[in-house]
Design a protein around this motif. Sequence first.
Motif, PDB file in Angstrom:
ATOM      1  N   THR A   2       0.848  -1.197   0.000  1.00 13.75           N
ATOM      2  CA  THR A   2       0.000   0.000   0.000  1.00 13.75           C
ATOM      3  C   THR A   2       0.879   1.241   0.000  1.00 13.75           C
ATOM      4  O   THR A   2       2.063   1.183   0.372  1.00 13.75           O
ATOM      5  CB  THR A   2      -0.906   0.028   1.246  1.00 13.75           C
ATOM      6  N   TYR A 186      -9.488  14.616  -8.990  1.00 13.86           N
ATOM      7  CA  TYR A 186      -9.411  14.111  -7.615  1.00 13.86           C
ATOM      8  C   TYR A 186     -10.201  14.991  -6.651  1.00 13.86           C
ATOM      9  O   TYR A 186     -10.714  14.509  -5.644  1.00 13.86           O
ATOM     10  CB  TYR A 186      -7.957  14.051  -7.147  1.00 13.86           C
ATOM     11  N   PRO A 201     -13.977   9.732   0.161  1.00 11.70           N
ATOM     12  CA  PRO A 201     -12.612   9.354  -0.232  1.00 11.70           C
ATOM     13  C   PRO A 201     -12.527   7.890  -0.676  1.00 11.70           C
ATOM     14  O   PRO A 201     -11.832   7.580  -1.650  1.00 11.70           O
ATOM     15  CB  PRO A 201     -11.797   9.597   1.046  1.00 11.70           C
ATOM     16  N   GLU A 202     -13.236   7.008   0.028  1.00 13.99           N
ATOM     17  CA  GLU A 202     -13.223   5.592  -0.324  1.00 13.99           C
ATOM     18  C   GLU A 202     -13.821   5.357  -1.714  1.00 13.99           C
ATOM     19  O   GLU A 202     -13.282   4.579  -2.514  1.00 13.99           O
ATOM     20  CB  GLU A 202     -14.003   4.778   0.715  1.00 13.99           C
ATOM     21  N   ALA A 205     -11.361   6.762  -4.429  1.00 14.64           N
ATOM     22  CA  ALA A 205     -10.221   5.869  -4.650  1.00 14.64           C
ATOM     23  C   ALA A 205     -10.641   4.657  -5.476  1.00 14.64           C
ATOM     24  O   ALA A 205      -9.921   4.229  -6.386  1.00 14.64           O
ATOM     25  CB  ALA A 205      -9.637   5.429  -3.311  1.00 14.64           C
ATOM     26  N   ILE A 210      -7.273   3.346  -7.444  1.00 16.29           N
ATOM     27  CA  ILE A 210      -6.000   3.554  -6.764  1.00 16.29           C
ATOM     28  C   ILE A 210      -6.147   3.265  -5.264  1.00 16.29           C
ATOM     29  O   ILE A 210      -7.250   3.231  -4.736  1.00 16.29           O
ATOM     30  CB  ILE A 210      -5.472   4.995  -6.956  1.00 16.29           C
ATOM     31  N   ASP A 211      -5.023   3.065  -4.622  1.00 16.79           N
ATOM     32  CA  ASP A 211      -4.985   2.813  -3.189  1.00 16.79           C
ATOM     33  C   ASP A 211      -5.551   4.022  -2.438  1.00 16.79           C
ATOM     34  O   ASP A 211      -5.285   5.172  -2.809  1.00 16.79           O
ATOM     35  CB  ASP A 211      -3.530   2.561  -2.788  1.00 16.79           C
ATOM     36  N   LEU A 212      -6.323   3.781  -1.389  1.00 18.69           N
ATOM     37  CA  LEU A 212      -6.956   4.869  -0.636  1.00 18.69           C
ATOM     38  C   LEU A 212      -5.929   5.836  -0.063  1.00 18.69           C
ATOM     39  O   LEU A 212      -6.118   7.058  -0.131  1.00 18.69           O
ATOM     40  CB  LEU A 212      -7.818   4.305   0.500  1.00 18.69           C
ATOM     41  N   SER A 213      -4.836   5.334   0.494  1.00 19.64           N
ATOM     42  CA  SER A 213      -3.828   6.223   1.072  1.00 19.64           C
ATOM     43  C   SER A 213      -3.157   7.076  -0.005  1.00 19.64           C
ATOM     44  O   SER A 213      -2.778   8.230   0.248  1.00 19.64           O
ATOM     45  CB  SER A 213      -2.778   5.428   1.853  1.00 19.64           C
ATOM     46  N   TYR A 214      -3.032   6.521  -1.219  1.00 17.11           N
ATOM     47  CA  TYR A 214      -2.462   7.297  -2.323  1.00 17.11           C
ATOM     48  C   TYR A 214      -3.437   8.394  -2.749  1.00 17.11           C
ATOM     49  O   TYR A 214      -3.032   9.526  -3.026  1.00 17.11           O
ATOM     50  CB  TYR A 214      -2.139   6.398  -3.517  1.00 17.11           C
ATOM     51  N   TYR A 215      -4.719   8.046  -2.789  1.00 18.03           N
ATOM     52  CA  TYR A 215      -5.718   9.061  -3.128  1.00 18.03           C
ATOM     53  C   TYR A 215      -5.733  10.169  -2.074  1.00 18.03           C
ATOM     54  O   TYR A 215      -5.754  11.361  -2.409  1.00 18.03           O
ATOM     55  CB  TYR A 215      -7.121   8.461  -3.250  1.00 18.03           C
ATOM     56  N   ASP A 216      -5.738   9.796  -0.806  1.00 18.65           N
ATOM     57  CA  ASP A 216      -5.781  10.787   0.276  1.00 18.65           C
ATOM     58  C   ASP A 216      -4.631  11.784   0.165  1.00 18.65           C
ATOM     59  O   ASP A 216      -4.821  12.997   0.310  1.00 18.65           O
ATOM     60  CB  ASP A 216      -5.716  10.098   1.646  1.00 18.65           C
TER      61      ASP A 216
END
Length: 351
Positions: A2, A186, A201-202, A205, A210-216
């Motif tokens: 992740t 975004y 956010p979920e 993503a 894409i990975d949630l942490s990458y989107y955040d």
Amino acid sequence: MTFIEVIVLYCLQRIKGERTVYSVLHILNGKKSAQTIQDIHIFKLKAIFQTFPSLSRANFDSIILSLNKKAWIHAGESAQSFVIHPKKEESLKELLIEYPIPAHLNGWKYHRITVGFWERLSLSIQVASHLAKGNNRYMPVQRNMAVQAWMKQTLQDFSTERQKLNEHLFQELAKCLEDEDIYPEYLICRLTGADHIGLTPEQAAADFGIDLSYYDMSFLSLLHFMLQKILAQEGKFPILRKMILDDDSDFILTNSTKATYKLILQGYSLEEISNIRRLKMSTIEDHIAELVLNIPDFSIEEYVSKSKVEEITKIAKDIASKSLKQIKQQLPDATYFEIRIVLAKLGGGMK
């Protein structure tokens, strides 16, 4: 892998085992301790300060455990420290090429105003959209009463042009997001209007795959990009500028450090400030380190001799370490405070 794991690896690579693993968690959470503030400057991690404020210690421990099991990291020499496995250095470089840290991320500079800006922006978009449609009944996307009060005041300022607010806001937003180096979608997908409900956010993503942490982090970088552009060209974005929380020009300083700085400017010694503020000398010294880190022309001549500055600088470069303990072992007559502020003055620029 992740993206949050990649970020943790990136931090550990920068720190090189000279701090405990939890120093990384404090940086990602945005802890306002003197040690964390100094670490983000010395190890050049200002960009990612407070990028994951809700990351819990339990989840962070799980990340460390996972990275350790997958042989990305191993225990360092100091207690609770971890370092990147030498064989994984190249693999980390490849990961950072595939998933680069967003270019406009600037957590330390904008962490105090980002959330407020987003709350005002998202509510303004919703209100302006409904005004343009003539709708007066809807559930506000922001429940924060202070943000709603700000919105009411803003509408009063636009009392004669309320119907044009949507048009003006759209024009400013379009200009602000004009850049080939960003991905406006975004942010746009999160906005709620009269005919559209913004994504969580979920959901965003998942939609972008894409990975949630990458989107955040990408979303946060986009907000920082907007803040930088709006503040640099205030006259060009009058409505968007209203959404940025008013703060002192030195908002990067903690409030307690600001109070100490005012007394320093009035000519008080550190001992006098300690007595006036009824704070321990160690706390005042923390403030001095923070001032050195954030005010380029802040002089340390009053607190450490020129010769000792040169000695500390040479030792730090020779041993390629930012560890106070290691430097003090080489120079016993230097205090930890003197070493700290010299390293702060170097600002992490050592090679």
